[in-house]
Design a protein around this motif. Structure first.
Motif, PDB file in Angstrom:
ATOM      1  N   ASP A   1       0.830  -1.203   0.000  1.00 16.72           N
ATOM      2  CA  ASP A   1       0.000   0.000   0.000  1.00 16.72           C
ATOM      3  C   ASP A   1       0.863   1.251   0.000  1.00 16.72           C
ATOM      4  O   ASP A   1       0.554   2.224  -0.683  1.00 16.72           O
ATOM      5  CB  ASP A   1      -0.934   0.023   1.212  1.00 16.72           C
ATOM      6  N   LEU A   2       1.945   1.199   0.763  1.00 13.00           N
ATOM      7  CA  LEU A   2       2.848   2.349   0.825  1.00 13.00           C
ATOM      8  C   LEU A   2       3.532   2.584  -0.524  1.00 13.00           C
ATOM      9  O   LEU A   2       3.716   3.731  -0.939  1.00 13.00           O
ATOM     10  CB  LEU A   2       3.879   2.149   1.936  1.00 13.00           C
ATOM     11  N   PHE A   3       3.894   1.505  -1.221  1.00 13.61           N
ATOM     12  CA  PHE A   3       4.456   1.652  -2.565  1.00 13.61           C
ATOM     13  C   PHE A   3       3.442   2.327  -3.487  1.00 13.61           C
ATOM     14  O   PHE A   3       3.782   3.229  -4.251  1.00 13.61           O
ATOM     15  CB  PHE A   3       4.856   0.294  -3.155  1.00 13.61           C
ATOM     16  N   TYR A   4       2.182   1.893  -3.435  1.00 14.47           N
ATOM     17  CA  TYR A   4       1.151   2.476  -4.298  1.00 14.47           C
ATOM     18  C   TYR A   4       0.890   3.935  -3.956  1.00 14.47           C
ATOM     19  O   TYR A   4       0.774   4.782  -4.844  1.00 14.47           O
ATOM     20  CB  TYR A   4      -0.160   1.687  -4.204  1.00 14.47           C
ATOM     21  N   ILE A   5       0.787   4.228  -2.667  1.00 13.94           N
ATOM     22  CA  ILE A   5       0.567   5.612  -2.237  1.00 13.94           C
ATOM     23  C   ILE A   5       1.734   6.488  -2.671  1.00 13.94           C
ATOM     24  O   ILE A   5       1.528   7.604  -3.177  1.00 13.94           O
ATOM     25  CB  ILE A   5       0.354   5.679  -0.707  1.00 13.94           C
ATOM     26  N   SER A   6       2.950   5.988  -2.508  1.00 13.90           N
ATOM     27  CA  SER A   6       4.127   6.748  -2.939  1.00 13.90           C
ATOM     28  C   SER A   6       4.096   6.984  -4.436  1.00 13.90           C
ATOM     29  O   SER A   6       4.396   8.092  -4.912  1.00 13.90           O
ATOM     30  CB  SER A   6       5.411   6.005  -2.563  1.00 13.90           C
ATOM     31  N   ALA A   7       3.756   5.957  -5.204  1.00 12.89           N
ATOM     32  CA  ALA A   7       3.701   6.093  -6.661  1.00 12.89           C
ATOM     33  C   ALA A   7       2.694   7.154  -7.078  1.00 12.89           C
ATOM     34  O   ALA A   7       2.986   8.019  -7.909  1.00 12.89           O
ATOM     35  CB  ALA A   7       3.349   4.748  -7.295  1.00 12.89           C
ATOM     36  N   ILE A   8       1.520   7.111  -6.479  1.00 14.05           N
ATOM     37  CA  ILE A   8       0.471   8.086  -6.824  1.00 14.05           C
ATOM     38  C   ILE A   8       0.894   9.493  -6.409  1.00 14.05           C
ATOM     39  O   ILE A   8       0.762  10.445  -7.188  1.00 14.05           O
ATOM     40  CB  ILE A   8      -0.869   7.681  -6.179  1.00 14.05           C
ATOM     41  N   ALA A   9       1.416   9.636  -5.197  1.00 14.27           N
ATOM     42  CA  ALA A   9       1.821  10.963  -4.705  1.00 14.27           C
ATOM     43  C   ALA A   9       2.946  11.537  -5.561  1.00 14.27           C
ATOM     44  O   ALA A   9       2.894  12.712  -5.954  1.00 14.27           O
ATOM     45  CB  ALA A   9       2.253  10.864  -3.245  1.00 14.27           C
ATOM     46  N   ILE A  10       3.943  10.734  -5.862  1.00 14.21           N
ATOM     47  CA  ILE A  10       5.059  11.214  -6.679  1.00 14.21           C
ATOM     48  C   ILE A  10       4.566  11.582  -8.077  1.00 14.21           C
ATOM     49  O   ILE A  10       4.942  12.624  -8.626  1.00 14.21           O
ATOM     50  CB  ILE A  10       6.188  10.157  -6.741  1.00 14.21           C
ATOM     51  N   GLY A  11       3.710  10.745  -8.645  1.00 20.82           N
ATOM     52  CA  GLY A  11       3.164  11.040  -9.964  1.00 20.82           C
ATOM     53  C   GLY A  11       2.400  12.354  -9.984  1.00 20.82           C
ATOM     54  O   GLY A  11       2.592  13.186 -10.882  1.00 20.82           O
ATOM     55  N   ILE A  12       1.552  12.580  -8.993  1.00 23.35           N
ATOM     56  CA  ILE A  12       0.780  13.823  -8.923  1.00 23.35           C
ATOM     57  C   ILE A  12       1.696  15.022  -8.739  1.00 23.35           C
ATOM     58  O   ILE A  12       1.544  16.047  -9.420  1.00 23.35           O
ATOM     59  CB  ILE A  12      -0.273  13.746  -7.791  1.00 23.35           C
ATOM     60  N   ILE A  13       2.662  14.901  -7.836  1.00 18.11           N
ATOM     61  CA  ILE A  13       3.583  16.018  -7.580  1.00 18.11           C
ATOM     62  C   ILE A  13       4.326  16.406  -8.855  1.00 18.11           C
ATOM     63  O   ILE A  13       4.440  17.586  -9.192  1.00 18.11           O
ATOM     64  CB  ILE A  13       4.566  15.668  -6.444  1.00 18.11           C
ATOM     65  N   PHE A  14       4.821  15.423  -9.589  1.00 24.03           N
ATOM     66  CA  PHE A  14       5.573  15.744 -10.797  1.00 24.03           C
ATOM     67  C   PHE A  14       4.669  16.243 -11.925  1.00 24.03           C
ATOM     68  O   PHE A  14       5.063  17.132 -12.681  1.00 24.03           O
ATOM     69  CB  PHE A  14       6.432  14.560 -11.240  1.00 24.03           C
ATOM     70  N   LEU A  15       3.460  15.711 -12.043  1.00 23.51           N
ATOM     71  CA  LEU A  15       2.541  16.226 -13.057  1.00 23.51           C
ATOM     72  C   LEU A  15       2.154  17.675 -12.781  1.00 23.51           C
ATOM     73  O   LEU A  15       2.012  18.481 -13.704  1.00 23.51           O
ATOM     74  CB  LEU A  15       1.282  15.355 -13.129  1.00 23.51           C
ATOM     75  N   LEU A  16       2.006  18.016 -11.506  1.00 23.33           N
ATOM     76  CA  LEU A  16       1.669  19.396 -11.148  1.00 23.33           C
ATOM     77  C   LEU A  16       2.774  20.379 -11.534  1.00 23.33           C
ATOM     78  O   LEU A  16       2.514  21.569 -11.721  1.00 23.33           O
ATOM     79  CB  LEU A  16       1.364  19.498  -9.651  1.00 23.33           C
ATOM     80  N   GLN A  17       3.994  19.875 -11.689  1.00 26.68           N
ATOM     81  CA  GLN A  17       5.096  20.764 -12.050  1.00 26.68           C
ATOM     82  C   GLN A  17       4.975  21.284 -13.483  1.00 26.68           C
ATOM     83  O   GLN A  17       5.614  22.269 -13.839  1.00 26.68           O
ATOM     84  CB  GLN A  17       6.443  20.076 -11.840  1.00 26.68           C
ATOM     85  N   LEU A  18       4.157  20.621 -14.295  1.00 35.83           N
ATOM     86  CA  LEU A  18       3.931  21.125 -15.657  1.00 35.83           C
ATOM     87  C   LEU A  18       3.273  22.499 -15.636  1.00 35.83           C
ATOM     88  O   LEU A  18       3.516  23.321 -16.520  1.00 35.83           O
ATOM     89  CB  LEU A  18       3.076  20.136 -16.457  1.00 35.83           C
ATOM     90  N   GLY A  19       2.452  22.766 -14.618  1.00 29.70           N
ATOM     91  CA  GLY A  19       1.786  24.058 -14.496  1.00 29.70           C
ATOM     92  C   GLY A  19       2.418  24.998 -13.499  1.00 29.70           C
ATOM     93  O   GLY A  19       1.951  26.120 -13.318  1.00 29.70           O
ATOM     94  N   ASN A  20       3.480  24.576 -12.850  1.00 26.41           N
ATOM     95  CA  ASN A  20       4.139  25.381 -11.827  1.00 26.41           C
ATOM     96  C   ASN A  20       4.939  26.502 -12.492  1.00 26.41           C
ATOM     97  O   ASN A  20       5.879  26.250 -13.233  1.00 26.41           O
ATOM     98  CB  ASN A  20       5.057  24.487 -10.991  1.00 26.41           C
ATOM     99  N   LYS A  21       4.554  27.744 -12.213  1.00 23.23           N
ATOM    100  CA  LYS A  21       5.222  28.886 -12.843  1.00 23.23           C
ATOM    101  C   LYS A  21       6.695  28.974 -12.449  1.00 23.23           C
ATOM    102  O   LYS A  21       7.537  29.376 -13.243  1.00 23.23           O
ATOM    103  CB  LYS A  21       4.493  30.178 -12.500  1.00 23.23           C
ATOM    104  N   SER A  22       7.018  28.619 -11.216  1.00 20.73           N
ATOM    105  CA  SER A  22       8.418  28.660 -10.779  1.00 20.73           C
ATOM    106  C   SER A  22       9.272  27.674 -11.561  1.00 20.73           C
ATOM    107  O   SER A  22      10.432  27.936 -11.847  1.00 20.73           O
ATOM    108  CB  SER A  22       8.528  28.350  -9.298  1.00 20.73           C
ATOM    109  N   PHE A  23       8.692  26.533 -11.912  1.00 22.33           N
ATOM    110  CA  PHE A  23       9.450  25.521 -12.634  1.00 22.33           C
ATOM    111  C   PHE A  23       9.588  25.847 -14.114  1.00 22.33           C
ATOM    112  O   PHE A  23      10.330  25.189 -14.819  1.00 22.33           O
ATOM    113  CB  PHE A  23       8.840  24.132 -12.430  1.00 22.33           C
ATOM    114  N   LYS A  24       8.896  26.871 -14.570  1.00 19.36           N
ATOM    115  CA  LYS A  24       9.095  27.299 -15.955  1.00 19.36           C
ATOM    116  C   LYS A  24      10.496  27.856 -16.135  1.00 19.36           C
ATOM    117  O   LYS A  24      11.005  27.931 -17.241  1.00 19.36           O
ATOM    118  CB  LYS A  24       8.039  28.318 -16.358  1.00 19.36           C
TER     119      LYS A  24
END
Length: 167
Positions: A135-158
């Motif tokens: 479960d922890l592996f799955y939760i980590s995978a989902i959290a990491i995936g969401i965090i990195f996908l959100l960086q596509l819209g992060n103005k600072s990361f532009k």
């Protein structure tokens, strides 16, 4: 115990991870010529998320003859993806931070990374009192995936794209 492997098998996984990090580091410049630094960063993070999810799936399949080669491939893939996350950040820091402050910034980053290890171990230990490791592996995978996908819209990361040499 979680991966149902002895210390020798875990050493093989570490070697696959390290070899892949070297190969990934060599290939990052070639890939960076073809895509933006931000996309490189996000794809690397999504690869890490995929690896965590795959570890969770394999932990359920212990005893199968194909599990050991699969663990090696996942470790290799995870190691390969790591430079895709690290290199764009390092390049951005080198280009954005005044040279006089670079040693301080990189020292701070190192201290934070060293502090994250025991803190992460503590948090994972607490979570494992309530959750299964898969479960922890799955939760980590989902959290990491969401965090990195959100960086596509992060103005600072532009700013990562500002470090690209292409237009």
């Amino acid at each position: 115990d979680v991966l149902h492997r002895d210390a020798t098998a875990l050493s093989y996984l570490s070697i696959a991870f390290m070899v892949a990090m070297i190969i990934g580091s060599i290939l990052v410049p070639w890939v960076k010529e073809r895509i933006t630094a931000r996309l490189l960063f996000v794809l690397g993070g999504l690869g890490l998320a995929l690896s965590y999810g795959a570890y969770g799936l394999l932990a359920l399949l212990h005893g199968n003859a194909l599990v050991d080669p699969a663990y090696l491939m996942i470790s290799f893939f995870m190691g390969f993806c790591l430079p895709f996350v690290n290199v764009p950040i390092s390049i951005a820091l080198n280009k954005q931070v005044d040279r006089a402050y670079l040693p301080r910034v990189f020292s701070l980053v190192s201290v934070l990374a060293l502090a994250a290890n025991p803190l992460g171990g503590f948090i994972v230990g607490l979570l494992l009192t309530k959750l299964q490791i898969t479960d922890l592996f799955y939760i980590s995978a989902i959290a990491i995936g969401i965090i990195f996908l959100l960086q596509l819209g992060n103005k600072s990361f532009k700013q990562l794209d500002a470090t690209d040499t292409k237009d």
